[in-house]
Design an enzyme around this catalytic site. Structure first.
Site, PDB file in Angstrom:
ATOM      1  N   ASN A 177     -17.449  75.930 -11.996  1.00 26.06           N
ATOM      2  CA  ASN A 177     -17.769  76.693 -13.208  1.00 26.06           C
ATOM      3  C   ASN A 177     -18.547  77.944 -12.804  1.00 26.06           C
ATOM      4  O   ASN A 177     -18.881  78.132 -11.628  1.00 26.06           O
ATOM      5  CB  ASN A 177     -18.533  75.840 -14.226  1.00 26.06           C
ATOM      6  CG  ASN A 177     -19.867  75.320 -13.693  1.00 26.06           C
ATOM      7  OD1 ASN A 177     -20.557  75.991 -12.926  1.00 26.06           O
ATOM      8  ND2 ASN A 177     -20.240  74.108 -14.093  1.00 26.06           N
ATOM      9  N   ARG A 178     -18.825  78.803 -13.759  1.00 29.19           N
ATOM     10  CA  ARG A 178     -19.436  80.091 -13.423  1.00 29.19           C
ATOM     11  C   ARG A 178     -20.795  79.923 -12.747  1.00 29.19           C
ATOM     12  O   ARG A 178     -21.108  80.605 -11.765  1.00 29.19           O
ATOM     13  CB  ARG A 178     -19.604  80.942 -14.690  1.00 29.19           C
ATOM     14  CG  ARG A 178     -19.894  82.420 -14.393  1.00 29.19           C
ATOM     15  CD  ARG A 178     -20.538  83.117 -15.564  1.00 29.19           C
ATOM     16  NE  ARG A 178     -21.896  82.624 -15.772  1.00 29.19           N
ATOM     17  CZ  ARG A 178     -22.964  83.021 -15.079  1.00 29.19           C
ATOM     18  NH1 ARG A 178     -22.844  83.892 -14.093  1.00 29.19           N
ATOM     19  NH2 ARG A 178     -24.148  82.534 -15.336  1.00 29.19           N
ATOM     20  N   LYS A 179     -21.610  78.971 -13.223  1.00 29.34           N
ATOM     21  CA  LYS A 179     -22.936  78.751 -12.646  1.00 29.34           C
ATOM     22  C   LYS A 179     -22.808  78.271 -11.191  1.00 29.34           C
ATOM     23  O   LYS A 179     -23.509  78.759 -10.306  1.00 29.34           O
ATOM     24  CB  LYS A 179     -23.701  77.720 -13.484  1.00 29.34           C
ATOM     25  CG  LYS A 179     -25.103  77.409 -12.982  1.00 29.34           C
ATOM     26  CD  LYS A 179     -25.803  76.460 -13.962  1.00 29.34           C
ATOM     27  CE  LYS A 179     -27.217  76.132 -13.485  1.00 29.34           C
ATOM     28  NZ  LYS A 179     -27.233  75.346 -12.239  1.00 29.34           N
ATOM     29  N   GLU A 180     -21.922  77.313 -10.970  1.00 25.77           N
ATOM     30  CA  GLU A 180     -21.723  76.789  -9.612  1.00 25.77           C
ATOM     31  C   GLU A 180     -21.214  77.883  -8.668  1.00 25.77           C
ATOM     32  O   GLU A 180     -21.668  77.995  -7.532  1.00 25.77           O
ATOM     33  CB  GLU A 180     -20.728  75.621  -9.646  1.00 25.77           C
ATOM     34  CG  GLU A 180     -21.266  74.384 -10.358  1.00 25.77           C
ATOM     35  CD  GLU A 180     -20.173  73.389 -10.720  1.00 25.77           C
ATOM     36  OE1 GLU A 180     -20.504  72.231 -11.023  1.00 25.77           O
ATOM     37  OE2 GLU A 180     -18.978  73.783 -10.725  1.00 25.77           O
TER      38      GLU A 180
ATOM     39  N   ASP B  21     -13.553  67.944 -16.838  1.00 28.01           N
ATOM     40  CA  ASP B  21     -12.648  66.890 -16.383  1.00 28.01           C
ATOM     41  C   ASP B  21     -11.229  67.145 -16.879  1.00 28.01           C
ATOM     42  O   ASP B  21     -10.257  66.970 -16.149  1.00 28.01           O
ATOM     43  CB  ASP B  21     -13.107  65.526 -16.897  1.00 28.01           C
ATOM     44  CG  ASP B  21     -14.498  65.154 -16.413  1.00 28.01           C
ATOM     45  OD1 ASP B  21     -14.904  65.641 -15.355  1.00 28.01           O
ATOM     46  OD2 ASP B  21     -15.173  64.369 -17.110  1.00 28.01           O
TER      47      ASP B  21
END
Length: 490
Positions: free
Chosen positions: A205-208, A275
């Site tokens: 995701n964007r944060k990761e 998921d």
């Protein structure tokens, strides 16, 4: 636009090997109306609880709900929560679960307390041991996974950092999969993308992604720029960055960057949306779909998932409704497929006080004469049901060489007409059984019939209904059209 029907047909032939962190998701729903006198904390009056298979198990459920087969490998503790998960997964006919027990850890369990009225999460309680599996368990996982690889079309690693996907497990699985020519998708948790080296696709995701690349990742351009070094580090073919309401951006090592905006939906619960995305990407890419097709399907699936409460799975039918244009869906939904659906729909219309009409025919080549009968019939009622002779029935009635179009094609043409509300295919030579089941308020036929020759007129009139004969348009006949076409061809 891709062919969703062809994609769906291909998906059911795929097998996905999913490896990852299994967990038990529990949702406690209730109302909050006061603060505890014992401490400054809200008191929830519990109304109901729901239990779902979560984490990588939810990925497996999404794979199965789309019609593909899933071989799932995960860890459970030797406890009650592990037993519940094992039993739940055993009920899934398309999931083959191979669960490795680990007595040194509890089964990961997450309990969310949710305000029923506001649909907001108030508190989450976790039971877990978020540590890498021991060397002994690690080897058991590797020995379990590797023999399963030849049976899979694609491999999906769902990393929740709970201990299953250690660096050694990841390395063994990716290396073995590459030797067998199996694509590998990784939904990563580690910010060190190097441990996933050799995977086909990473889906942070964007944060990761921002943490892993130490970039802003706040635009398509900044994501594309940061992804270049990340792909070199991970030796992967592409990186997909999911950005919630801002859509998804895929950066391939070769080719153009692809950005797909999110669907505009009311978000109810984001639990498990990632998921769903991972599962849909896996089944789509297993069919050899291109990047853009896989992204568009995954984006639609995410929109369905976040509009549901709890850890949600998405069915093929739900995905179809989200992807296909309304007009195409509306026409197909008019065709009765399941026994009992007809009676249910007619009963619903009658409860609304609607007048139900009925007509029937072969409708082999739809012409203006047919359209006139159907239009007049619809004008005489509130809802019009059309009985359609099956292929076998048409052949018996019209002879060899008929029908020109098969029953599905004829049904779809009829269903596309605004005048038609429901299409029912029947196998008999006459629609008497259908008329008996429906008991229409008005029975319509072309004016080349007399009232006494209209099949079912006694049933309709005995129940207070009427028979309506519509003047036929001269010069229009399916038989004459077929004969003329054959003469012209000859």
């Amino acid at each position: 636009m891709f062919d969703f029907e062809a994609l769906s047909a291909a998906i059911v032939r795929q097998t996905v090997l999913c490896v990852g962190d299994l967990m038990l998701d529990e949702f406690v729903y209730g109302e909050v109306s006061r603060i505890s006198p014992e401490a400054p904390a809200p008191v929830i009056a519990v109304q109901r609880t729901e239990t779902d298979v979560g984490g990588a198990g939810n990925v497996a459920r999404n794979i199965a709900s789309l019609g593909a087969r899933c071989i799932f490998v995960g860890l459970i503790g030797e406890d009650e929560a592990g037993g519940r998960l094992k039993a739940r997964l055993a009920q899934e006919s398309l999931i083959e679960s191979v669960l490795v027990p680990d007595s040194s850890r509890p089964t990961t369990r997450k309990v969310r307390f949710v305000s029923e009225h506001f649909s907001t999460h108030m508190l989450r309680a976790d039971w877990e041991k978020a540590q890498p599996a021991s060397a002994e368990i690690e080897q058991k996982l590797i020995d379990t996974i590797l023999p399963l690889l030849p049976r899979a079309d694609i491999v999906l690693l769902s990393d929740y950092a709970k201990g299953v996907l250690t660096a050694r497990v990841i390395r063994n699985v990716i290396d073995a999969a590459r030797k067998l020519g199996k694509p590998v998708i990784v939904d990563p948790k580690s910010t060190n993308f190097a441990i996933y080296r050799g995977a086909t696709l990473l889906t942070p995701n964007r944060k990761e992604f921002a943490e892993a690349t130490r970039s802003r990742a706040d635009s398509v351009d900044s994501i594309a720029e940061a992804a270049q070094d990340a792909m070199q580090l991970a030796d992967c073919e592409a990186i997909l960055v999911t950005q919630s309401e801002h859509g998804m951006t895929l950066v391939p090592r070769s080719g153009d960057v692809i950005h797909v905006p999110a669907h505009a939906v009311k978000v109810i619960d984001v639990s498990g949306a990632g998921d769903t995305v991972a599962a849909v990407l896996a089944v789509a890419l297993a069919t050899k779909a291109d990047w853009e097709t896989a992204l568009r399907v995954a984006t639609a699936a995410a929109a369905v998932a976040v509009s549901k409460k709890g850890t949600a799975s998405v069915s093929s039918a739900e995905l179809r409704r989200k992807i296909l244009p309304h007009a195409a869906r509306a026409a197909e939904e008019k065709i009765v497929a399941q026994k009992g659906d007809l009676e249910t729909q007619v009963a619903d219309w009658r409860e609304q006080g609607l007048r139900v009409g009925f007509t029937n025919g072969c409708f082999d080549i739809l012409h203006p004469g047919h359209v006139r009968v159907l239009t007049v019939a619809r004008g005489a009622c509130d809802r019009l049901i059309v009985g359609l002779n099956s292929d076998a029935s048409v052949k018996r009635l019209k002879g060899e060489g008929r029908p020109v179009q098969d029953e599905r094609a004829r049904a779809e043409v009829l269903a596309s007409l605004e005048a038609v509300d429901l299409v029912v295919i029947f196998e008999q030579d006459t629609p008497i059984d259908l008329i008996t089941r429906i008991v229409p308020s008005v029975l319509v036929k072309g004016g080349d019939y007399t009232r006494e020759k209209v099949v079912g007129h006694e049933i309709v009139e005995a129940n207070g209904g009427e028979v309506l004969l519509v003047d036929v348009l001269p010069g229009f006949s399916t038989t004459s059209l077929v004969d003329r076409a054959r003469r012209d061809k000859a």
